[in-house]
Scaffold this active site. Structure first.
Site, PDB file in Angstrom:
ATOM      1  N   TYR A  64      -0.226  11.665   4.557  1.00 34.80           N
ATOM      2  CA  TYR A  64       0.375  10.777   3.296  1.00 34.80           C
ATOM      3  C   TYR A  64      -0.546  11.166   2.306  1.00 34.80           C
ATOM      4  CZ  TYR A  64       3.542   7.899   6.222  1.00 34.80           C
ATOM      5  OH  TYR A  64       4.484   7.455   7.057  1.00 34.80           O
TER       6      TYR A  64
ATOM      7  N   HIS B 127      -6.998  -6.586  -0.482  1.00 34.33           N
ATOM      8  CA  HIS B 127      -5.960  -5.616  -0.664  1.00 34.33           C
ATOM      9  C   HIS B 127      -4.813  -6.267   0.406  1.00 34.33           C
ATOM     10  CE1 HIS B 127      -4.174  -1.717  -0.973  1.00 34.33           C
ATOM     11  NE2 HIS B 127      -4.386  -1.407   0.259  1.00 34.33           N
TER      12      HIS B 127
ATOM     13  N   ASP C 296       0.688  -1.159   0.106  1.00 34.30           N
ATOM     14  CA  ASP C 296       0.019   0.048   0.116  1.00 34.30           C
ATOM     15  C   ASP C 296       0.956   1.367  -0.031  1.00 34.30           C
ATOM     16  OD1 ASP C 296      -3.055   1.062   0.499  1.00 34.30           O
ATOM     17  OD2 ASP C 296      -1.709   1.765   2.192  1.00 34.30           O
TER      18      ASP C 296
END
Length: 306
Positions: free
Chosen positions: A216, A281, A109
């Site tokens: 982020y 994910h 990720d």
């Protein structure tokens, strides 16, 4: 009452310590001896996402080090520095602080976006690159512009994170219940277990972690229209020279497999793509045995282009 950093000092067949790099203190978790494998987590997690790989890599003869990224877990949480170039400097500085000149870098990720960035901006530090559920940053940027009903729609939460204050409150209220929902929405049915979800929710409630984690997203979104974002995009056009393994879950709803697979155009070195059926994910946690078999097989393969 919000938990303190002690909640991320989870016991296991590993050791916890603090390492300073570039004026920042990082909480790292280490197991094994041998070639260094640096493990970089994503959102909304912390080093513990690599608990399975800390064991499997150390047993296979590697020195596995999982780190809490800037702003997360037991690491420092400064008010700025959440752009990918600064985060890459953090990680390459950490490799040197660990006494090495280079490492195998595995990132998931946001940790994967960071790993891609390291491989371009400081290529000598990245001996092999493993990107998990993470497209090359330019591939992600392009997909957001050209795939409005696909990747743009899948990334809609990120646009909500651009708002001030409100996203932090939503993520942390009710004992960070939304963090648990994010994990469930992005994974295969049946993961995470309640205890796993609780662990991530507690770590995300450490003071200022939610704000830092969202910075982020905010940098990536806002920088697209700023000079620093354009400079970053120009720099990232340089092809990756490290052998690259790209791992992705077929059920990933937040980073579409077709978005990630297009990253091969940015790699000049041997590149291998593997899609995990039945995983979302978080394949390294959802199907750790299958994931570790693929990872270790590639690491020991002298011809990683197959």
């Amino acid at each position: 009452m919000a938990p303190d950093e002690s909640v991320v000092h989870i016991e296991g067949p590993w050791t916890h310590r603090a390492v300073h790099a570039g004026g920042t203190r990082f909480h790292v978790v280490e197991a094994g001896t041998g070639p260094l494998v640096l493990l970089l987590h994503g959102f909304p997690q912390f080093w513990w996402t690599w608990r399975h790989q800390l064991v499997s890599l150390s047993e296979a003869g590697y020195r596995a080090v999982a780190v809490d990224l800037r702003g997360y877990g037991g690491s420092d949480k400064p008010p700025r520095g959440y752009d990918l170039p600064t985060l890459a400097a953090d990680a390459t500085g950490l490799i040197r602080a660990l006494g090495e000149t280079g490492a195998i870098v595995v990132g998931h990720d946001w940790g994967g976006l960071l790993a891609w960035t390291m491989a371009v901006l400081d290529p000598k530090c990245v001996r092999r690159l493993v990107a998990v559920s993470a497209p090359h940053p330019l591939r992600l940027r392009n997909a957001l512009l050209t795939d409005p009903f696909g990747q743009l729609k899948a990334s809609r939460r990120t646009f909500g994170y651009q708002l001030p204050l409100l996203p932090e409150r939503r993520l942390t209220r009710h004992d960070a219940a939304m963090v648990g929902r994010l994990l469930e929405e992005r994974s295969r049915p049946g993961w995470p277990e309640p205890e796993e979800s609780r662990t991530y929710r507690e770590a995300f409630r450490i003071p200022t972690v939610a704000h830092c984690a969202l910075e982020y997203h905010r940098w990536f979104g806002r920088s697209q229209l700023r000079p620093d974002g354009r400079r970053f995009a120009r720099a990232m056009r340089t092809e990756v020279e490290a052998p690259t393994l790209h791992l992705h879950g077929a059920l990933d709803p937040s980073v579409l497999p077709r978005t990630a697979q297009g990253s091969s155009r940015y790699v000049a070195a041997p590149y291998r793509w593997r899609l995990f059926e039945g995983a979302g994910h978080f394949p390294h946690e959802e199907i750790p045995d299958v994931f570790d078999t693929e990872l270790l097989g590639w690491l020991t393969d002298p011809e990683p282009d197959r």
